[in-house]
Each structure stands twice: as C-alpha cells, then as structure tokens.
Design an enzyme around this catalytic site. Structure first.
Site, PDB file in Angstrom:
ATOM      1  N   ALA A 242      41.076  35.589  10.203  1.00 25.17           N
ATOM      2  CA  ALA A 242      40.823  36.712  11.107  1.00 25.17           C
ATOM      3  C   ALA A 242      41.820  36.716  12.258  1.00 25.17           C
ATOM      4  O   ALA A 242      42.135  37.778  12.812  1.00 25.17           O
ATOM      5  CB  ALA A 242      39.399  36.634  11.646  1.00 25.17           C
ATOM      6  N   GLU A 245      45.411  38.135  10.176  1.00 25.27           N
ATOM      7  CA  GLU A 245      45.486  39.273   9.247  1.00 25.27           C
ATOM      8  C   GLU A 245      45.395  40.601   9.988  1.00 25.27           C
ATOM      9  O   GLU A 245      46.221  41.497   9.806  1.00 25.27           O
ATOM     10  CB  GLU A 245      44.369  39.183   8.199  1.00 25.27           C
ATOM     11  N   SER A 247      45.817  41.161  13.203  1.00 25.13           N
ATOM     12  CA  SER A 247      46.891  41.317  14.183  1.00 25.13           C
ATOM     13  C   SER A 247      48.173  41.820  13.527  1.00 25.13           C
ATOM     14  O   SER A 247      48.871  42.679  14.078  1.00 25.13           O
ATOM     15  CB  SER A 247      47.156  39.983  14.885  1.00 25.13           C
ATOM     16  N   CYS A 352      33.941  41.283  17.160  1.00 25.14           N
ATOM     17  CA  CYS A 352      34.978  40.278  16.931  1.00 25.14           C
ATOM     18  C   CYS A 352      35.079  39.282  18.090  1.00 25.14           C
ATOM     19  O   CYS A 352      35.408  39.650  19.224  1.00 25.14           O
ATOM     20  CB  CYS A 352      36.322  40.964  16.723  1.00 25.14           C
ATOM     21  N   GLU A 361      47.623  38.737  22.582  1.00 25.04           N
ATOM     22  CA  GLU A 361      48.767  38.494  21.699  1.00 25.04           C
ATOM     23  C   GLU A 361      49.553  39.775  21.431  1.00 25.04           C
ATOM     24  O   GLU A 361      50.788  39.798  21.525  1.00 25.04           O
ATOM     25  CB  GLU A 361      48.245  37.908  20.390  1.00 25.04           C
TER      26      GLU A 361
END
Length: 402
Positions: A242, A245, A247, A352, A361
């Site tokens: 998670a 993928e 991101s 999430c 990020e």
C-alpha cells in the site's frame, strides 16, 4: 443492462472508463451488475454511505484452491485491511501505535534528499533531460521513489527495491476481476518470496533493533498483546504494498493530467497554485484505486435500495470522484479545486492509515520535479497498464521542453 457496460476486458473502457461510469451514475446510485453478482455504488453519496456504515464489512474470503493459494491467503487473512472489529481494531491500533512515533515526519528530510539525489545526480533525470534525452519519468523517478521511502521507513534495504516492486505488483494483480491461472501462480510465488523475505528482516531486527517501523512493530503492545509472527509479516507486506502502489499511480495519473494540460501545469509550476492543493485534484481526477468492495452483514437500505445480508457492494471510487452533485465541473481538471472531498483514501473504519505519508511523499517529489523542470512535457503517448481496479500507466516518456 447498463451495468454490463462496465467491461474490464474492453480496451476502450480501460483507456477511459469515465464515460461508462457517467452512464452508470445517471441510471442510479446503486446498480446491479449481473455478471459479477454485485451492487455497484456509483455516486459520491452511495459510496460514502457504504464506506461509512459499519454494517458493511471488509470480509475476507480465501482464494481457492486453498492449499495452493495459502501463501496469498495468509498475507490477507492476517492483516487489518481484510478484517473487521475486534480483529481490525487490535491490528490497526498496534500498527497505528508504531506509526504514531514520529516516523512520518522524520521522513520529510529523507524524502527531500532522495528526490534531490535522483533528480540532480550525474546521469540523473535532470541531466539526461537537459541533454535532450527522452526519459520515462515513471521508471526513473516515480516507481523507485515510494519503494525507497517505505523501505527506509520500515528499515528494509533500498537495494532490494526491484524485488519488492515485482512481488507487490504480482500480488495486487489479483485484485482485478476475472484473473487467470498465470496471475494466480505469479501471486502465489510472490507471496511465498515476500513472506520469506520479511521474516528474514524481522528476525534480523529482533536481534538488531533500529530506529525503524519494523522494530517498533515488533515491540508495540495493545494491552498485553503483540502482533503474532504471521500478523507482523502480513502487516509489513501490506505497508510495503500500500505504501508504494497507490503512490506510483497517483504520481503517474496526476503528472500525465498535468503534462496534458499546459495551463494547469503552469499554474502549479509558476506558484499560482500550491502543490499541496493541486495534489488533491491529482488524486481525484483520475483515481488510482477505482473499486473497493464491501459485504453487507445485515439487510441494509442505501439510497432506497435494500442490500441483503451477504451481498457485496463494489464502491466505484473513480465514479464517486466525478459526481457532479458534489464536484462543480466534475469532468474538468482544476488544480485549484477547493474544497475537494474526494474519496481517494477511502472513508470510515478503513480510511488509509498511510495517507499522511502518501501526501508528504507526493508533495515533495512532485514539487521537486516541477521546481527543477518547469518546462517538462510529454515526449510521446503514454501507454496504460491493462488493469482497471489499480489504474495507472506502463510508462510516461517526457522531455525537458516543448
């Protein structure tokens, strides 16, 4: 039936699913898909209602044949995303407790430094583009970056990023409808290899603790309990999957939308709109996760439709994010859109856990790219991946200037 227009084997649908999703929304908030045997939640209201209602559960069903699929099943059976309370409560509290020790904010300078090194190093992205090369910005920047970030967070060697990415992709391909035998076999092999790898890292961290998330997951307690070995392995694999993928696909889908719309790109690269604001539109406009499933644990009425106990609802996240009842000019790409109540990170119990890390990020990596290369442009058409649930590009070739 209109629902059967949602055909994930149709290349036209995979290329652009949004006209079909618009037809489904126009028909009803909940539409029955006869082939799949599930309800489709098509509107923002219906998706929100299902995701927020605790009577709709994330109920894991083992893939068959059981013996062969056990490595894959074990990774899902023992992690929080595929469980409901009380198991979910305990697992999420343990993982969130480790997450909450300042790990995410400590990643800020590491991410900034990593982005700078990948862009500015000799032979790096900037030099190659300024020399006139065409560069696949996914392969050279977007794909390795989040793997490096989550690897650093967990305490996993960056050098293993290609294996981690390959195993992750093999596992998540199982989330598409109607997978074939080759996909299942690849997922089994990846699950076995990934589990063995994580067990090795965990064993090392037990003997050599560090300032990383795996060390904290080993030590974290909820009352008198800790994560079991299988839960620890499954939780680390979930975080690795998670953690990169989605991101990669947010970056790819969003950057492609920006590069295809020079006016919107200029608003961000020129500073009129902040990267933080634009990021939310990048998530909304072309959702990286198109479907999230729930199962009714009772007879439940949603939008005047009774969902019977045991029936499944496929929440169409990309459709919800294009709902004109919530988003003005919903099919238009507007980097300044605010407010922007997209459902990109889910809602309710399974919202999430890594959303703050993902936002940090993506803000830093997109910001660094646009700061150094404000004239970035598409070099040629970007091919889509042949998947829909996890929607993204195979590659995005770019050049420095138009």
């Amino acid at each position: 039936m209109t629902a059967d227009l949602l055909d994930t084997a149709d290349p036209g649908f995979l290329d652009d699913p949004y006209p079909v999703l618009a037809e489904l929304r126009a028909e009803a908030p909940l539409v029955w898909h006869e082939t799949w045997g599930v309800w489709l939640a098509t509107t923002h209201g219906a998706v929100s209602a299902v995701l927020r209602d605790r009577r709709f559960g994330r109920i894991w069903t083992d893939q068959t044949p059981l013996d062969e699929m056990e490595p894959f099943n074990a990774l899902h059976r023992n992690q929080m995303m595929e469980n409901e309370p009380p198991a979910h409560t305990r697992l999420r509290r343990l993982v969130a407790g480790a997450f909450g020790r300042g790990h995410v904010e400590r990643m800020r300078p590491r991410i900034a430094e990593l982005a700078a090194s990948m862009l500015d190093a000799p032979g790096g992205v900037v030099e190659r583009l300024n020399d006139g090369d065409h560069v696949d910005i996914l392969a050279t920047y977007a794909e390795p970056m989040p793997v490096f970030v989550i690897a650093d967070l967990l305490g996993v060697p960056r050098a293993d990023h290609q294996d981690l990415r390959r195993w992750s992709q093999a596992i998540v391909h199982m989330y598409e409808p109607d997978v074939d035998l080759d996909t299942k076999n690849a997922a089994i092999e990846a699950s076995e290899a990934f589990s063995a790898y994580v067990r090795g890292v965990v064993a090392h961290r037990r003997d050599h603790p560090g300032e990383d998330l795996i060390t904290d997951l080993i030590a974290e307690r909820d009352g008198g309990t800790r994560l079991s070995e299988d839960e620890l392995v499954a939780s680390v694999v979930l975080l690795l999957n998670a953690g990169h993928e989605a991101s990669v696909n947010v970056f790819g889908n969003g950057m492609h939308a920006l590069l295809a719309d020079r006016m919107q790109l200029a608003r961000v690269s020129g500073g009129e709109v902040s990267v933080e604001t634009a990021l939310e539109e990048l998530i909304r406009y072309d959702a990286p996760l198109q479907l999230f499933e729930r199962t009714a644990t009772d007879d439940i009425e949603v939008e005047d439709v009774t969902i019977h106990q045991g029936q499944k609802v496929a929440c169409l996240m990309g459709s919800a994010n294009r709902d004109a009842a919530v988003f003005e000019r919903a099919d238009e790409f507007d980097v300044a859109r605010d407010p922007n109540p997209h459902v990109g990170f889910g809602m309710g119990l399974h919202f999430c856990l890594g959303a703050p890390l993902a936002r940090l990020e993506l803000q830093l990596t997109i910001g660094a790219l646009l700061d150094r290369l404000p004239g970035l442009a598409l070099a040629e058409p970007a091919p889509r991946r042949p998947t829909w649930v996890l929607r993204g590009y195979e590659s995005i070739p770019v050049r420095a200037k138009e």
